[in-house]
Design an enzyme around this catalytic site. Structure first.
Site, PDB file in Angstrom:
ATOM      1  N   CYS A  52     -73.469   5.446 -16.191  1.00 14.69           N
ATOM      2  CA  CYS A  52     -73.562   4.011 -16.471  1.00 14.69           C
ATOM      3  C   CYS A  52     -74.938   3.467 -16.122  1.00 14.69           C
ATOM      4  CB  CYS A  52     -72.500   3.251 -15.693  1.00 14.69           C
ATOM      5  SG  CYS A  52     -70.809   3.752 -16.076  1.00 14.69           S
ATOM      6  N   ARG A 126     -66.144   3.737 -22.419  1.00 19.21           N
ATOM      7  CA  ARG A 126     -67.416   3.190 -22.907  1.00 19.21           C
ATOM      8  C   ARG A 126     -67.194   2.607 -24.304  1.00 19.21           C
ATOM      9  NH1 ARG A 126     -70.767   5.026 -19.066  1.00 19.21           N
ATOM     10  NH2 ARG A 126     -70.111   6.959 -18.053  1.00 19.21           N
TER      11      ARG A 126
END
Length: 218
Positions: A52, A126
């Site tokens: 991330c 995601r």
């Protein structure tokens, strides 16, 4: 009656679900606050995680390019606002990069956008939602937890969607750098024999067959 699927996500062509939430840059009332803008709303599994972090650095690296095409970035995870703030500060400390787009906090967005795909998890996958200036979902992409996104491809996709939105054309694979058609765009296929003939006679078009005609991008 079967229980409603809580992980249902909005589909392409549907109105983007509205929400009001706290972000690292203050409260947001969506989509009203982004009226007239393109938006890339993307989720990440959790703050202070390695993949991330690389993605947020990547989005920030291309933020100016998104700005140039009237597109705002909105990051999101179910982590709290204090966690988001500390993570942004940590990225600045470790990489000397300021994250200049908002990160949304709280569980509401995950529920409305179907970002949690495991029934026994609170972690968001995601997800990427591209939303047009009218608040309509234009594209949806999902990635697993283990693999980071290609931010340049997301930027390319937004540009292609804008070309379709503005000029009512389609774009070929890898547009505007297609190996065969380069930056040419695809006109809508003919819907009648007469239209097919008109397309073939149009000097601005290059027709390979009645159903596939291209023209130079304006």
């Amino acid at each position: 009656m079967q229980e409603e699927n809580k992980n249902k996500f909005p589909l392409i062509g549907e109105k983007a679900p509205s929400f009001k939430a706290q972000t690292t840059m203050g409260e947001i009332n969506f989509p009203e606050d982004k009226a007239g803008k393109w938006v890339v709303l993307f989720s990440h599994p959790a703050d202070f995680t390695p993949v991330c972090t690389t993605e947020f650095l990547g989005f920030q690296d291309l933020k100016e390019e998104f700005d140039k095409i009237n597109t705002d970035l909105l990051g999101y995870s179910v982590d709290g606002i204090h966690s988001h703030i500390e993570w942004v500060r940590n990225i600045k400390k470790n990489f000397n990069v300021d994250i200049e787009f908002p990160i949304i906090a709280g569980p509401e967005v995950a529920q409305k956008y179907g970002m949690i795909h495991s029934v026994d998890s609170t972690v968001t996958v995601r997800a990427v939602f591209v939303i047009n200036p009218e608040g309509i979902i234009s594209a949806v992409i999902y990635y697993p937890l283990s693999n980071g996104r290609d931010i340049k491809e997301i930027l390319r996709l937004v540009k292609a969607l804008q070309k379709t939105y503005n000029d009512k054309v389609a774009t070929p694979e890898s547009w505007p750098k297609n190996a065969r058609f380069e930056s040419d765009v695809i006109i809508p296929p003919a819907s009648s024999i007469e239209d097919a003939k008109k397309n073939e006679e149009n000097q601005e078009y290059k027709c390979y067959d009645w159903y596939i005609c291209t023209k130079k991008d304006n």
